[in-house]
Design an enzyme around this catalytic site. Structure first.
Site, PDB file in Angstrom:
ATOM      1  N   LYS A  35       0.818  -1.206   0.000  1.00  0.00           N
ATOM      2  CA  LYS A  35       0.000   0.000   0.000  1.00  0.00           C
ATOM      3  C   LYS A  35       0.859   1.267   0.000  1.00  0.00           C
ATOM      4  O   LYS A  35       0.626   2.195   0.752  1.00  0.00           O
ATOM      5  CB  LYS A  35      -0.943  -0.008   1.198  1.00  0.00           C
ATOM      6  CG  LYS A  35      -1.886  -1.203   1.189  1.00  0.00           C
ATOM      7  CD  LYS A  35      -2.924  -1.109   2.264  1.00  0.00           C
ATOM      8  CE  LYS A  35      -3.861  -2.286   2.263  1.00  0.00           C
ATOM      9  NZ  LYS A  35      -4.560  -2.537   1.042  1.00  0.00           N
ATOM     10  N   CYS A  36       1.845   1.271  -0.860  1.00  0.00           N
ATOM     11  CA  CYS A  36       2.822   2.363  -0.933  1.00  0.00           C
ATOM     12  C   CYS A  36       2.732   2.997  -2.320  1.00  0.00           C
ATOM     13  O   CYS A  36       2.388   2.323  -3.292  1.00  0.00           O
ATOM     14  CB  CYS A  36       4.223   1.775  -0.687  1.00  0.00           C
ATOM     15  SG  CYS A  36       5.591   2.909  -0.896  1.00  0.00           S
ATOM     16  N   GLY A  37       3.080   4.257  -2.408  1.00  0.00           N
ATOM     17  CA  GLY A  37       3.133   4.898  -3.713  1.00  0.00           C
ATOM     18  C   GLY A  37       4.141   4.249  -4.646  1.00  0.00           C
ATOM     19  O   GLY A  37       4.045   4.386  -5.864  1.00  0.00           O
TER      20      GLY A  37
END
Length: 171
Positions: A35-37
């Site tokens: 759930k990271c850019g």
């Protein structure tokens, strides 16, 4: 630096292992998060795995939840996300602490390696990369460090992988 190939590790399915299993391969060790850019880097990591696996290369993914809780899932959720979203085929490990007092012994060793700017120390964020050349005898492996925003398919990462491949497997 301690022999990183002997450090006890655990695959995401709970199987104990060490890096010795991949001792003769070029490794790209990456702390990953769902759930990271930077999560779309999984796509480039998997492409590297597909492009170079038969030439003596393996990506190793180490899920980490230390950066804003961006890897909150359990092992099954992480495996499902990686396989269904990005078609990940490379080995994944159990959630790993890469910084702090409780960081894994593997990352205790890896964080001693400076990046190309000469800076060692803490992992800055998700998707920090370490290219490790195959072990040769008792010599310490050659390790190159790339910070999170350096894409897995960046020319400097590809060059480090290519340089570490056995001579007969280079492009």
């Amino acid at each position: 630096m301690a022999d990183i190939f002997d450090i006890p590790l655990t695959l995401i399915d709970g199987t104990p292992t060490t890096l010795a299993h991949w001792r003769d391969r070029v490794l790209l060790i990456v702390n990953v998060a769902s759930k990271c850019g930077l999560t779309p880097q999984y796509e480039q990591l998997e492409q590297l795995q597909r492009d170079y696996a038969d030439r003596g290369f393996t990506v190793l993914g180490f899920p980490c939840n230390q950066f804003l809780g961006q890897e909150p899932g359990d092992a099954e959720q992480i495996q499902t996300f990686c396989s269904t979203t990005y078609g990940v085929t490379f080995p994944m490990f159990e959630k790993t602490k890469v910084n702090g007092r409780d960081r894994s012994p593997l990352y205790q060793a890896l964080t001693q390696v400076p990046d190309d700017a000469g800076k060692a120390g803490r992992v800055q964020w998700n998707f920090e990369k370490f290219v490790i050349a195959p072990a040769v005898g008792d010599a310490a492996p050659v390790i190159r460090r790339f910070r999170p925003r350096t894409r897995p398919d960046a020319p400097e990462v590809i060059a480090a992988i290519e340089a570490a491949l056995p001579a007969g497997d280079r492009a």
